[in-house]
Each structure stands twice: as structure tokens, then as C-alpha cells.
Design a protein around this motif. Structure first.
Motif, PDB file in Angstrom:
ATOM      1  N   GLY A 197       4.488  14.438  -2.822  1.00  0.00           N
ATOM      2  CA  GLY A 197       5.886  14.072  -2.665  1.00  0.00           C
ATOM      3  C   GLY A 197       6.335  12.918  -3.530  1.00  0.00           C
ATOM      4  O   GLY A 197       7.449  12.408  -3.365  1.00  0.00           O
ATOM      5  N   VAL A 198       5.477  12.485  -4.470  1.00  0.00           N
ATOM      6  CA  VAL A 198       5.789  11.354  -5.342  1.00  0.00           C
ATOM      7  C   VAL A 198       5.689  11.795  -6.800  1.00  0.00           C
ATOM      8  O   VAL A 198       4.736  12.483  -7.182  1.00  0.00           O
ATOM      9  CB  VAL A 198       4.808  10.188  -5.107  1.00  0.00           C
ATOM     10  CG1 VAL A 198       5.136   9.011  -6.019  1.00  0.00           C
ATOM     11  CG2 VAL A 198       4.825   9.750  -3.651  1.00  0.00           C
ATOM     12  N   ARG A 199       6.657  11.392  -7.615  1.00  0.00           N
ATOM     13  CA  ARG A 199       6.564  11.648  -9.056  1.00  0.00           C
ATOM     14  C   ARG A 199       6.366  10.330  -9.779  1.00  0.00           C
ATOM     15  O   ARG A 199       7.170   9.408  -9.645  1.00  0.00           O
ATOM     16  CB  ARG A 199       7.827  12.330  -9.585  1.00  0.00           C
ATOM     17  CG  ARG A 199       7.734  12.562 -11.097  1.00  0.00           C
ATOM     18  CD  ARG A 199       9.016  13.061 -11.712  1.00  0.00           C
ATOM     19  NE  ARG A 199       8.897  13.106 -13.165  1.00  0.00           N
ATOM     20  CZ  ARG A 199       9.908  13.391 -13.988  1.00  0.00           C
ATOM     21  NH1 ARG A 199      11.096  13.662 -13.491  1.00  0.00           N
ATOM     22  NH2 ARG A 199       9.718  13.396 -15.283  1.00  0.00           N
ATOM     23  N   LEU A 200       5.276  10.248 -10.550  1.00  0.00           N
ATOM     24  CA  LEU A 200       4.995   9.065 -11.350  1.00  0.00           C
ATOM     25  C   LEU A 200       5.624   9.228 -12.734  1.00  0.00           C
ATOM     26  O   LEU A 200       5.759  10.345 -13.238  1.00  0.00           O
ATOM     27  CB  LEU A 200       3.481   8.878 -11.486  1.00  0.00           C
ATOM     28  CG  LEU A 200       2.686   8.783 -10.181  1.00  0.00           C
ATOM     29  CD1 LEU A 200       1.192   8.770 -10.486  1.00  0.00           C
ATOM     30  CD2 LEU A 200       3.079   7.537  -9.397  1.00  0.00           C
ATOM     31  N   GLU A 238       9.451  13.857  -0.819  1.00  0.00           N
ATOM     32  CA  GLU A 238       9.048  14.026   0.579  1.00  0.00           C
ATOM     33  C   GLU A 238       8.237  12.856   1.116  1.00  0.00           C
ATOM     34  O   GLU A 238       7.952  12.802   2.319  1.00  0.00           O
ATOM     35  CB  GLU A 238       8.228  15.315   0.739  1.00  0.00           C
ATOM     36  CG  GLU A 238       9.008  16.584   0.510  1.00  0.00           C
ATOM     37  CD  GLU A 238       9.082  16.978  -0.960  1.00  0.00           C
ATOM     38  OE1 GLU A 238       9.733  17.991  -1.267  1.00  0.00           O
ATOM     39  OE2 GLU A 238       8.497  16.266  -1.802  1.00  0.00           O
ATOM     40  N   ALA A 239       7.887  11.920   0.266  1.00  0.00           N
ATOM     41  CA  ALA A 239       7.009  10.823   0.692  1.00  0.00           C
ATOM     42  C   ALA A 239       7.742   9.689   1.391  1.00  0.00           C
ATOM     43  O   ALA A 239       7.113   8.721   1.837  1.00  0.00           O
ATOM     44  CB  ALA A 239       6.226  10.279  -0.503  1.00  0.00           C
ATOM     45  N   ASP A 240       9.072   9.743   1.483  1.00  0.00           N
ATOM     46  CA  ASP A 240       9.860   8.837   2.316  1.00  0.00           C
ATOM     47  C   ASP A 240      10.625   9.701   3.299  1.00  0.00           C
ATOM     48  O   ASP A 240      11.241  10.704   2.890  1.00  0.00           O
ATOM     49  CB  ASP A 240      10.850   8.016   1.478  1.00  0.00           C
ATOM     50  CG  ASP A 240      10.211   6.788   0.868  1.00  0.00           C
ATOM     51  OD1 ASP A 240      10.417   5.690   1.405  1.00  0.00           O
ATOM     52  OD2 ASP A 240       9.507   6.940  -0.149  1.00  0.00           O
ATOM     53  N   GLU A 296       4.810   7.549   3.099  1.00  0.00           N
ATOM     54  CA  GLU A 296       3.397   7.920   3.100  1.00  0.00           C
ATOM     55  C   GLU A 296       2.519   6.755   2.639  1.00  0.00           C
ATOM     56  O   GLU A 296       2.960   5.954   1.814  1.00  0.00           O
ATOM     57  CB  GLU A 296       3.170   9.123   2.172  1.00  0.00           C
ATOM     58  CG  GLU A 296       3.839  10.408   2.626  1.00  0.00           C
ATOM     59  CD  GLU A 296       3.181  11.044   3.856  1.00  0.00           C
ATOM     60  OE1 GLU A 296       2.309  10.411   4.484  1.00  0.00           O
ATOM     61  OE2 GLU A 296       3.575  12.157   4.189  1.00  0.00           O
ATOM     62  N   PRO A 297       1.304   6.620   3.198  1.00  0.00           N
ATOM     63  CA  PRO A 297       0.614   7.593   4.053  1.00  0.00           C
ATOM     64  C   PRO A 297       0.938   7.479   5.540  1.00  0.00           C
ATOM     65  O   PRO A 297       0.342   8.171   6.362  1.00  0.00           O
ATOM     66  CB  PRO A 297      -0.860   7.260   3.808  1.00  0.00           C
ATOM     67  CG  PRO A 297      -0.850   5.769   3.608  1.00  0.00           C
ATOM     68  CD  PRO A 297       0.428   5.484   2.830  1.00  0.00           C
ATOM     69  N   TYR A 298       1.890   6.601   5.884  1.00  0.00           N
ATOM     70  CA  TYR A 298       2.167   6.350   7.304  1.00  0.00           C
ATOM     71  C   TYR A 298       2.850   7.520   7.986  1.00  0.00           C
ATOM     72  O   TYR A 298       2.697   7.708   9.197  1.00  0.00           O
ATOM     73  CB  TYR A 298       3.005   5.079   7.449  1.00  0.00           C
ATOM     74  CG  TYR A 298       2.386   3.888   6.745  1.00  0.00           C
ATOM     75  CD1 TYR A 298       1.087   3.484   7.027  1.00  0.00           C
ATOM     76  CD2 TYR A 298       3.090   3.195   5.755  1.00  0.00           C
ATOM     77  CE1 TYR A 298       0.512   2.413   6.371  1.00  0.00           C
ATOM     78  CE2 TYR A 298       2.531   2.121   5.103  1.00  0.00           C
ATOM     79  CZ  TYR A 298       1.236   1.731   5.407  1.00  0.00           C
ATOM     80  OH  TYR A 298       0.672   0.676   4.751  1.00  0.00           O
ATOM     81  N   PRO A 307       0.816  -1.226   0.000  1.00  0.00           N
ATOM     82  CA  PRO A 307       0.000   0.000   0.000  1.00  0.00           C
ATOM     83  C   PRO A 307       0.845   1.270   0.000  1.00  0.00           C
ATOM     84  O   PRO A 307       0.893   2.031   0.958  1.00  0.00           O
ATOM     85  CB  PRO A 307      -0.827  -0.137   1.290  1.00  0.00           C
ATOM     86  CG  PRO A 307      -0.003  -0.996   2.175  1.00  0.00           C
ATOM     87  CD  PRO A 307       0.692  -1.974   1.260  1.00  0.00           C
ATOM     88  N   TRP A 308       1.524   1.499  -1.110  1.00  0.00           N
ATOM     89  CA  TRP A 308       2.400   2.667  -1.293  1.00  0.00           C
ATOM     90  C   TRP A 308       1.810   3.561  -2.363  1.00  0.00           C
ATOM     91  O   TRP A 308       1.328   3.089  -3.402  1.00  0.00           O
ATOM     92  CB  TRP A 308       3.806   2.192  -1.659  1.00  0.00           C
ATOM     93  CG  TRP A 308       4.679   3.169  -2.373  1.00  0.00           C
ATOM     94  CD1 TRP A 308       5.233   3.014  -3.615  1.00  0.00           C
ATOM     95  CD2 TRP A 308       5.125   4.451  -1.899  1.00  0.00           C
ATOM     96  NE1 TRP A 308       6.001   4.110  -3.935  1.00  0.00           N
ATOM     97  CE2 TRP A 308       5.947   5.015  -2.898  1.00  0.00           C
ATOM     98  CE3 TRP A 308       4.901   5.179  -0.719  1.00  0.00           C
ATOM     99  CZ2 TRP A 308       6.539   6.264  -2.768  1.00  0.00           C
ATOM    100  CZ3 TRP A 308       5.494   6.428  -0.589  1.00  0.00           C
ATOM    101  CH2 TRP A 308       6.307   6.946  -1.608  1.00  0.00           C
ATOM    102  N   LEU A 309       1.844   4.877  -2.124  1.00  0.00           N
ATOM    103  CA  LEU A 309       1.226   5.833  -3.039  1.00  0.00           C
ATOM    104  C   LEU A 309       1.751   5.716  -4.455  1.00  0.00           C
ATOM    105  O   LEU A 309       1.011   5.895  -5.427  1.00  0.00           O
ATOM    106  CB  LEU A 309       1.465   7.265  -2.530  1.00  0.00           C
ATOM    107  CG  LEU A 309       1.068   7.577  -1.074  1.00  0.00           C
ATOM    108  CD1 LEU A 309       1.334   9.039  -0.777  1.00  0.00           C
ATOM    109  CD2 LEU A 309      -0.371   7.224  -0.815  1.00  0.00           C
TER     110      LEU A 309
END
Length: 321
Positions: free
Chosen positions: A264-267, A105-107, A178-180, A31-33
């Protein structure tokens, strides 16, 4: 939304598109963004539109996803670049065939209020999952501060629990994603983000991986997966609210926490994959491998070259069409 929950406690390392619907592609994920486009592809019918039936199986630990792939319970998994390097060094022959995302920023490392710098972690307890992106992030941070894992007390814990352990006072710091991160800080009392992966752009990235044998015998399915992912990323960019809601539900995050976290994530689209693979990603592989090798020289004996880590066949087929 079809998500099959699975728990595999023991790590074991040992076509045409028209026919694909009768033979599902079993994909393992967490469950990772950054894996969000997979849930969007399922919800919006992009898998079906490309002639494949995909079963998404949700896991909590990296080692369990690897075990399922090694045992033949899965055909394809999604894994961090560093995890893929570790899997190869452990003796399981795998290759990535798509860059999914890069985290900024998501880690993050989150810590109690009295910890102001990475150097302040010396002698402190830090919760994170060994071999994960969190492992890579903390090792890089410690190395930059002239320290190593030997300078902290590692508390083995999955990403979903690490932040909560910090809030509960069980550890001094935690490394999670994230989302944790947002969920933990929302419940905390003065805990803060100590550093994020944004300080080392490109360090935390994820790949879609499979064995070379699967890729060789299922080229149409690999191409269909890349196409569905590409369509899902485009859909999310054009429909951020709807796409975000699908992903937030899949990872169990309320929208007020999901929205800033997802920023904070780039796809990566298929075309952006080829651009990255032709520019800075090969050097990034070397940097990631060097960090891993310095931290675990007995386990990481080989840093793969680009062609050893990534198969370009599906990407070239999709972008060339």
C-alpha cells in the motif's frame, strides 16, 4: 542496524563529502514503512558509499521529531507533507528536499463492525494523533461526508496505540497506518477498515526536510542523502524479499503482516521525484493545505507554493549527473 531511541516530551519551535564521516548527519524518523529505504541504506552501506555517516533516531510522536529539529538535536527529519506545512506555519523555517513516499492502503480509518460509513462516526470516539497524517485523513473524510471534527470525539493518541485502543474497546474508531493497521485487525473481533488513503491518491505523502540554513551549508550531504535513498529504493525493487525483511525488522512487523501492508506504499526514486514535482504534486500541496486550513484556520494561515515547500537543488544535482 544502528537505531538510537529518543523521547523528547516538549515541542520547541523556536562541507564536503570527504569530511562528512567525521560529522554525522542526525536524521529523525518514525517506524513507518515508507521510511524503509533509510534502514536499507544503512544496512546495505549506501550511506557510507556516498561519504556520509548517518545516525537514525527513532521517535513515536510527530511533535517530538519537530522539537528535536527545532532544538538542533537533529539535522534532518522525515515528515508528512501536511506536517511540513504545519511546521512552517508554526514558525520553524524548513524545506523538503526529497519526496519519500505516497501512501495508499497503508493509511486508514478502522472502526467497529457497527460503523458502516463515515457518517456513522457522528458522535463517536475516534483515536488519532493531532497534526499527523491521520489527522489529515480523518479531516478529509469528514469533510467529504459533510461533517467536521466537531462531529466526533477526538481521543489524542499516537499511531502505535490508536488501533490497539479500538481493539480494547476504548474507542469506536481509530486512524493509523501500517504496520499498526494489520497488527490491530489481526487481534480484533470484527473491526474493519472503513476507508483508506487510496480513496484520495496523493493525499498522504512524506518528505525529507531540513532547515534552509542546513541545506545551504551542507549541499554535499543533502546530495549524498538523496543518492543513498535512490540506491535503497532501487535495491528494494530488485531485492524485495531482502529489502522487505530489513524494513519489517526495523518497524517491528512480522513478514505475514508486512508484505500486504507494504504493497500500500509507493516509494519514489530521485527521477520519479522530479517527474512528480513537475506534474501533479504542486496541486496536491494546495489540496492538502486547503484541508488543513479549513480544519484549523487559526493555525494554518499560509499554504506554501512549491518553491516555498521544496528545495530542488539536491534532486537536480543527482538526476542531472
Amino acid at each position: 542496524m544502528k537505531i538510537i531511541t529518543a523521547t523528547l516530551a516538549t515541542a520547541i519551535l523556536v562541507g564536503t563529502a570527504g569530511l562528512a564521516l567525521a560529522d554525522p548527519v542526525r536524521v529523525g524518523l518514525q517506524p513507518w514503512l515508507g521510511y524503509g529505504p533509510l534502514w536499507v541504506a544503512e544496512e546495505k552501506g549506501f550511506f557510507d558509499a556516498n561519504g556520509i555517516d548517518v545516525e537514525l533516531t527513532n521517535f513515536s510522536w510527530d511533535q517530538d521529531v519537530t522539537a528535536a529539529l527545532a532544538s538542533g538535536s537533529l539535522d534532518v527529519t522525515v515528515a508528512a507533507t501536511n506536517t511540513t506545512i504545519a511546521i512552517q506555519n508554526a514558525g520553524l523555517n524548513v524545506k523538503g528536499f526529497l519526496i519519500l513516499d505516497v501512501s495508499f492502503e497503508a493509511d486508514a480509518v478502522i472502526a467497529n463492525a457497527d460503523i458502516a460509513t463515515v457518517a456513522d462516526l457522528k458522535g463517536k470516539s475516534v483515536a488519532f494523533e493531532a497534526g499527523s497524517t491521520s489527522d489529515l485523513l480523518i479531516n478529509d473524510a469528514l469533510r467529504s461526508a459533510g461533517m467536521s471534527i466537531a462531529d466526533i470525539t477526538h481521543v489524542p493518541m499516537g499511531a502505535s496505540d490508536a488501533g490497539l485502543a479500538l481493539i480494547a474497546g476504548q474507542v469506536d474508531a481509530a486512524v493509523t497506518y501500517e504496520p499498526y493497521i494489520s497488527a490491530a485487525l489481526a487481534q480484533g473481533n470484527g473491526q474493519k477498515v472503513l476507508l483508506t488513503a487510496a480513496e484520495r491518491p496523493g493525499l498522504i505523502s512524506d518528505l525529507m526536510i531540513a532547515t534552509p540554513e542546513w541545506l545551504a551549508t551542507n549541499p554535499d550531504k543533502a546530495i549524498a542523502l538523496v543518492k543513498a535513498w535512490d540506491q535503497a529504493v532501487t535495491f528494494i525493487r530488485e531485492n524485495p524479499e531482502e529489502g522487505g525483511a530489513i524494513i519489517a525488522e526495523a518497524v517491528g512487523s512480522p513478514m505475514e503482516e508486512f508484505t500486504p501492508a507494504f504493497a500500500g506504499v509507493r516509494l519514489y526514486t530521485a527521477a520519479e521525484n522530479l517527474a512528480a514535482l513537475g506534474s501533479d504534486f504542486p496541486a496536491t500541496i494546495g489540496e492538502i493545505g486547503a484541508i488543513m486550513q479549513a480544519a484549523n484556520p487559526d493555525e494554518i494561515s499560509k499554504i506554501p507554493a512549491l518553491d516555498e515547500l521544496i528545495s530542488m537543488d539536491a534532486l537536480n544535482s543527482v538526476v542531472g549527473q
